[in-house]
Design an enzyme around this catalytic site. Structure first.
Site, mmCIF file in Angstrom:
data_model
loop_
_atom_site.group_PDB
_atom_site.id
_atom_site.type_symbol
_atom_site.label_atom_id
_atom_site.label_comp_id
_atom_site.label_asym_id
_atom_site.label_seq_id
_atom_site.Cartn_x
_atom_site.Cartn_y
_atom_site.Cartn_z
ATOM 1 N N HIS A 1 -14.152 2.946 2.687
ATOM 2 C CA HIS A 1 -14.104 1.544 2.888
ATOM 3 C C HIS A 1 -15.949 0.831 2.396
ATOM 4 O O HIS A 1 -16.562 1.387 2.941
ATOM 5 C CB HIS A 1 -14.292 1.208 4.368
ATOM 6 C CG HIS A 1 -14.232 -0.292 4.665
ATOM 7 N ND1 HIS A 1 -14.841 -0.944 5.970
ATOM 8 C CD2 HIS A 1 -13.785 -1.330 4.312
ATOM 9 C CE1 HIS A 1 -14.780 -1.998 5.781
ATOM 10 N NE2 HIS A 1 -14.139 -2.526 4.933
ATOM 11 N N LYS B 1 0.645 -1.328 -0.114
ATOM 12 C CA LYS B 1 0.063 -0.071 -0.130
ATOM 13 C C LYS B 1 1.088 1.199 -0.238
ATOM 14 O O LYS B 1 0.691 2.291 -0.609
ATOM 15 C CB LYS B 1 -1.211 -0.091 1.238
ATOM 16 C CG LYS B 1 -1.930 -1.179 1.094
ATOM 17 C CD LYS B 1 -3.090 -0.765 1.943
ATOM 18 C CE LYS B 1 -4.413 -1.824 1.896
ATOM 19 N NZ LYS B 1 -5.012 -2.135 0.858
#
Ligand code: NAD
Length: 730
Positions: A460, A417
């Site tokens: 999310h 990431k």
């Protein structure tokens, strides 16, 4: 300013036009009903008026009753609701009988409903009281009675009229499931009478009024010898229908939704008496449902607060942040879904993966969904080409030039990431907001890889992205207001429902759902009958039992999360007993649905067969099984106490988000209106008492949080204390 206006033309046809000022969609209020009543009276009394057209001044007919009004009606008590509903019935019945002599059925004036577009709830109940319903050809229009979806049922005569018009069996999908149809479908189902080209709607309505004969105005149920299509309850065929319907409703609702039962009672009892008595029965059942706290909690969460959140109730002050070009990093399951919903919403998407093949596969996911849509007649070839044309699948970060938002959905690995964050930020302009779709990694820690942490945020999504309506937006420690506004504007563009939470382990939804799964698994370890665990969950309104849920999300994911959590928490880690079962299952290769083996057994084709019998030898059943109530309390409290702790800790800042997020995110017992609404229904003192009992039997994880104890002492409710708006627990 009035909601309804009337105009009579030279041929004696009065057109009553519904056009609520200042709203894009008509909704019915009690004041609106009174206006309509006055205009109907005037038209019926005026000898020069031959008939009436009821239509809309907007592109749609009506969205339904103003649910805020329904929520307020409750305050007046049962008698006030009943009286209000009966007044509404009188107006609609007046339209239906239209001045005719009830004995001879002569002397009535034709009343036709002309629907330019969508007609929902009372927007269809009013037409159902008219003598004919004509709709414009408009494939975008939705026609139906969706009340059941927010915990009530059609209480403006729609239940009684539709059941008598179509019969209980044919009316069931519309009444019990809130099925909506386009005009063509509504005509085929017998919901409406006619569909005509939009530009001919009013002319056709007028022709019908002028040509109508007296017999055309008499509803079947007002004729002598009326028989309910498909049979009333004591008819052999009707008997089968009603017995079956009762079982079906109970099977689908597990008895926890009062509205479905009340609806069925209104249809059953109503079928045994004359029409006007049936309306009174409908009104009584409707009143009972409105007085039930479940209904008002459902309306509050699923309608009023959900809409408030979608409209940006918690959006910080910032200029418009509409997304024009989006970068998606990682074209796996989540990235591909995010690209699809964004391209659908008209956003240009750059979909990046490490290999071109993977990026192409991600784009092909959209193609697959669009093809499915085409097969179902929902998507045209042009639409497909248009949506696919917006997605560029590539490995080249330079393509991110000009994106204003990046959503990262690569592997759940901080190193990977960090690497893509730096690369993407360098390629995109300095104004771009960077969002991560991580489900478990703290946002503030991931933001360290960013050169602009105030422009770094969590967005999310839930899986599958195209179906799940909730999006959890996570503010990191340094996240700025523009990033929050950007995320909210993006979620609005893709027509999902946002909640905004602060950064803490598992954010909000997963924080509550993991203890639910763990409590179920813990019970298996204790020797509780797994079927009792699963059924207890369903009987309290959870869509999936905890064991089925972990099978669906996969047991190896559970193992991974457990290991990571244990590493982070050290000695405080509370779930050792759960891990025994989980790790053992993983060792057996029973990884859940994807492996065709988990807590459930599956056929080779992947159909779930039943609970796996191999559990019993390893975890023998205890001779003393707990009561259903105890199991339910354990499963509910595991989630609800976590929601309260999230509020206490400032992860949640608004109980509306806690309730809406729980229902949309993990299906928390929708009948309750969400965890905070459920606590308000049972009351804080009772909740604390339940916790006390659970602590004594099962341990300290059920300790009531200080906030709940304080509220119990003060006699407070969550909605009383934290109101409708943003509320800080501290
Ligand atoms: P996935 O394994 O299906 O997809 C990840 C994709 O990222 C793969 O296509 C992979 O090739 C690509 N990728 C890996 N390294 C890359 C790199 N350096 N550059 C470009 N692409 C790279 O995973 P997923 O299930 O889509 O999950 C992605 C993220 O979303 C994870 O952070 C996960 O925690 C999160 N998430 C998953 C779910 C879920 O239910 N699966 C739900 C919410 C959030």
């Amino acid at each position: 300013m009035t909601d309804f206006t009337a105009k009579t033309d030279a041929d004696g046809v009065t057109t009553i036009t519904w056009d609520v000022p200042g709203k894009s969609m008509n909704v019915m209020s009690m004041a609106g009903f009174a206006e309509l009543n006055g205009l109907i009276d005037a038209a019926l009394a005026d000898p020069s008026v031959k008939g009436v057209i009821i239509t809309s001044g907007k592109k749609d007919f009506a969205g339904g009753m103003d649910l805020n009004v329904i929520a307020q009606m409750r305050a007046g008590g049962a008698q006030a609701i009943f009286d209000g509903v009966m007044q509404m019935h009188q107006v609609l019945r007046k339209i239906e009988l239209a001045g005719m002599d009830f004995k001879t059925k002569k002397g009535g004036k034709p009343v036709v409903a002309a629907l330019p577009g969508t007609a929902l709830g009372i927007g269809l109940e009013l037409p159902l009281a008219c003598h004919r319903i004509i709709a414009a050809e408009n494939p975008k229009a939705k026609i139906g009675l969706p009340e059941i979806m927010v915990g009530i049922f059609p209480g403006g005569g729609g239940t009684t009229r539709l059941a008598r018009k179509l019969g209980a069996m044919m009316a069931a999908p519309f009444l019990l499931e809130g099925k909506l149809s386009d005009p063509k479908g509504a005509k085929a189902a017998g919901l409406i009478d006619e569909v005509v080209p939009a530009d001919q709607l009013l002319a056709r309505a007028k022709d019908w009024v002028l040509a109508a004969k007296e017999a055309d105005l008499v509803k079947p149920w007002d004729e002598k010898g009326y028989k309910m299509p498909g049979g009333a309850p004591y008819h052999p065929a009707g008997f089968m229908t009603f017995v079956g319907a009762s079982a079906m409703v109970h099977g689908k609702t597990q008895g926890v939704y009062p509205a479905a039962k009340a609806l069925l009672a209104a249809v059953y009892e109503g079928a045994l008496v004359p029409f006007d008595a049936a309306l009174r029965i409908e009104a009584r059942q409707f009143t009972a449902v409105l007085m039930n706290p479940s209904s008002s909690a459902m309306i509050r969460s699923l309608f009023i607060n959900k809409e408030a959140l979608e409209k940006g109730a918690n959006r910080p002050e910032a200029p418009d942040q509409t997304v024009k070009k989006l970068g998606v990093l990682g074209a796996g399951m989540m990235g591909a879904g995010i690209a699809y919903v964004s391209a659908q919403a008209g956003i240009e998407v750059v979909l990046i993966d490490a290999a071109q093949e993977a990026a192409d596969r991600g784009k092909a996911y959209s193609e697959g969904l669009l093809d499915k849509g085409m097969k179902r007649g929902k998507v045209t070839a042009e639409k497909k080409a248009e949506v696919l044309g917006r997605i560029t699948a590539t490995t080249d970060y330079a393509a991110l030039d000009g994106v204003d938002l990046i959503v990262e959905a690569v592997f759940e690995d901080p190193k990977v990431k960090a690497e893509v964050t730096a690369k993407a930020e360098a390629a995109a302009g300095p104004g771009a907001i960077f969002a991560t779709n991580t489900s478990t990694l703290p946002i503030s820690a991931l933001a360290r890889a960013s050169a602009r942490p105030e422009q770094f945020i969590g967005i999310h999504f839930f899986s599958p992205v195209d179906k799940m309506m909730l999006v959890e937006i996570i503010r990191g420690r340094e996240t700025g207001t523009v990033a929050v506004a950007k995320a909210l504007d993006f979620v609005r563009q893709i027509r999902k429902t946002p909640i905004v939470v602060n950064d803490a382990r598992f954010f909000y939804a997963n924080r509550c759902i993991i203890p639910y799964i763990n409590e179920g698994i813990r019970m298996v370890a204790e020797g509780v009958e797994p079927a009792l665990v699963e059924n207890a969950a369903k009987l309290v309104g959870m869509p999936l039992g905890p064991l089925q849920l972990v099978d669906e999300t996969s047991i190896d994911l559970g193992v991974k999360i457990a290991k990571a959590t244990k590493a982070a928490m050290g000695a405080d880690y509370p779930d050792g007993a759960v891990d025994d079962v989980l790790f053992w299952m993983a060792d057996q290769g029973r990884l859940g649905r994807k492996a065709n083996a988990g807590f459930y057994a599956y056929s080779e084709k992947g159909e779930r067969l039943g609970l796996w019998e191999g559990l019993a030898p390893k975890y023998p059943l205890d001779k003393m099984q707990p009561s259903l109530g105890d199991v339910q309390h354990r499963l509910l409290m595991a989630q609800v106490l976590e929601a309260v702790r999230a509020l206490e800790a400032g992860v949640l800042t608004d109980i509306r988000e806690g309730d809406v997020g729980a229902i949309l995110g993990w299906g928390f017992a929708p009948w309750s209106g969400g965890p905070f609404s459920w606590l308000d229904i049972i009351g804080a003192p009772r909740a604390v008492e339940i916790c006390r009992g659970l602590v004594a039997q099962f341990g300290h994880r059920f300790e009531a949080p200080a906030l709940l104890r304080e509220m119990a002492e003060k006699g407070e409710t969550f909605y009383g204390r934290f109101g409708g708006g943003a509320a800080k627990a501290a």
